[in-house]
Design a protein around this motif. Sequence first.
Motif, PDB file in Angstrom:
ATOM      1  N   THR A   1       0.836  -1.197   0.000  1.00 63.97           N
ATOM      2  CA  THR A   1       0.000   0.000   0.000  1.00 63.97           C
ATOM      3  C   THR A   1       0.872   1.248   0.000  1.00 63.97           C
ATOM      4  OG1 THR A   1      -1.751  -1.152   1.207  1.00 63.97           O
ATOM      5  CG2 THR A   1      -1.822   1.257   1.224  1.00 63.97           C
TER       6      THR A   1
ATOM      7  N   ASP B   1      -3.573   4.631  -1.789  1.00 64.47           N
ATOM      8  CA  ASP B   1      -4.558   5.410  -1.051  1.00 64.47           C
ATOM      9  C   ASP B   1      -4.237   6.880  -1.278  1.00 64.47           C
ATOM     10  OD1 ASP B   1      -5.967   3.252  -0.028  1.00 64.47           O
ATOM     11  OD2 ASP B   1      -4.706   3.090   1.745  1.00 64.47           O
ATOM     12  N   CYS B   2      -5.039   7.520  -2.117  1.00 69.12           N
ATOM     13  CA  CYS B   2      -4.827   8.934  -2.431  1.00 69.12           C
ATOM     14  C   CYS B   2      -5.511   9.769  -1.355  1.00 69.12           C
ATOM     15  CB  CYS B   2      -5.379   9.268  -3.808  1.00 69.12           C
ATOM     16  SG  CYS B   2      -5.173  10.994  -4.236  1.00 69.12           S
ATOM     17  N   GLU B   3      -4.731  10.578  -0.661  1.00 68.55           N
ATOM     18  CA  GLU B   3      -5.246  11.388   0.446  1.00 68.55           C
ATOM     19  C   GLU B   3      -5.570  12.801   0.017  1.00 68.55           C
ATOM     20  OE1 GLU B   3      -1.956  10.823   3.103  1.00 68.55           O
ATOM     21  OE2 GLU B   3      -2.738   8.904   3.820  1.00 68.55           O
TER      22      GLU B   3
ATOM     23  N   ARG C   1       0.706   5.459   0.213  1.00 67.47           N
ATOM     24  CA  ARG C   1      -0.075   6.666   0.490  1.00 67.47           C
ATOM     25  C   ARG C   1       0.446   7.753  -0.448  1.00 67.47           C
ATOM     26  NH1 ARG C   1      -3.060   5.169   4.415  1.00 67.47           N
ATOM     27  NH2 ARG C   1      -2.370   4.138   6.295  1.00 67.47           N
TER      28      ARG C   1
ATOM     29  N   ARG D   1      -1.730  -1.108  -4.104  1.00 63.78           N
ATOM     30  CA  ARG D   1      -2.909  -0.371  -3.677  1.00 63.78           C
ATOM     31  C   ARG D   1      -2.401   1.031  -3.357  1.00 63.78           C
ATOM     32  NH1 ARG D   1      -8.031  -0.601  -0.529  1.00 63.78           N
ATOM     33  NH2 ARG D   1      -8.015   1.310   0.676  1.00 63.78           N
TER      34      ARG D   1
ATOM     35  N   GLY E   1      -9.221   8.738  -2.540  1.00 67.23           N
ATOM     36  CA  GLY E   1      -9.777   7.391  -2.492  1.00 67.23           C
ATOM     37  C   GLY E   1      -8.754   6.329  -2.848  1.00 67.23           C
ATOM     38  N   PRO E   2      -9.210   5.067  -2.864  1.00 66.23           N
ATOM     39  CA  PRO E   2      -8.313   3.956  -3.177  1.00 66.23           C
ATOM     40  C   PRO E   2      -8.206   3.714  -4.691  1.00 66.23           C
ATOM     41  CG  PRO E   2     -10.435   3.092  -2.512  1.00 66.23           C
ATOM     42  CD  PRO E   2     -10.513   4.603  -2.390  1.00 66.23           C
ATOM     43  N   TYR E   3      -7.018   3.339  -5.120  1.00 67.68           N
ATOM     44  CA  TYR E   3      -6.727   3.028  -6.513  1.00 67.68           C
ATOM     45  C   TYR E   3      -5.885   1.759  -6.572  1.00 67.68           C
ATOM     46  CZ  TYR E   3      -8.158   7.814  -7.480  1.00 67.68           C
ATOM     47  OH  TYR E   3      -8.867   8.979  -7.573  1.00 67.68           O
TER      48      TYR E   3
ATOM     49  N   GLN F   1      -9.678   2.742 -10.575  1.00 68.27           N
ATOM     50  CA  GLN F   1     -10.404   3.260  -9.421  1.00 68.27           C
ATOM     51  C   GLN F   1     -11.584   2.313  -9.256  1.00 68.27           C
ATOM     52  OE1 GLN F   1     -12.000   7.210  -9.910  1.00 68.27           O
ATOM     53  NE2 GLN F   1     -11.850   7.635  -7.715  1.00 68.27           N
TER      54      GLN F   1
END
Length: 171
Positions: free
Chosen positions: A84, A164-166, A86, A162, A138-140, A109
């Motif tokens: 994962t 996780d776009c913050e 970020r 994975r 969101g998650p990509y 997405q």
Amino acid sequence: GVWRLLDCTWGAGYLNEQKQFTRNLQEHYFLTRPEEFIYDHFPQDEQWQLLETPVSREQYENFVYLRPAFFLCGLKLKSHTSSTIRAQKELTVVIEAASDALVLATLNQGEKKLDDSRIFTQRSSKSFEIRCSFPEVGPYTLRLFAKRKTDSGNYWWALDYRVDCEEGGVQ
């Protein structure tokens, strides 16, 4: 006098979408190097990892999802070694590569594949840079496909991250 790793089931083929067995030899799963086998096989008894330094369950669960094509194409993780990532609005991932490796990448997405303008892959002498931009938080899934220059067929699924776009919003 040496223990070797193999998985005859995974090496023989797979179940297709209709749950029917499809014969497809995957040589990667026969006499596989322990350093590669550990990415998709975690034995209950750590001695059967056959690694000089065994990995823990927690380490295993954080591994990037690497497929046989990753190893067969001579790829190596360079910039991101956990499953994962970020990210903010943009992300750059670097993968070391053999000189005859070719790589393609997609950004998803959920189940939706995003427009190719959101991802850019560039080769340097010994690696690939994969740059992504995210439309929203969101998650990509960043998915790489690879093959050797001498392979006339399709690219093969090589890895998944994975992401996780913050902070999204790159249009």
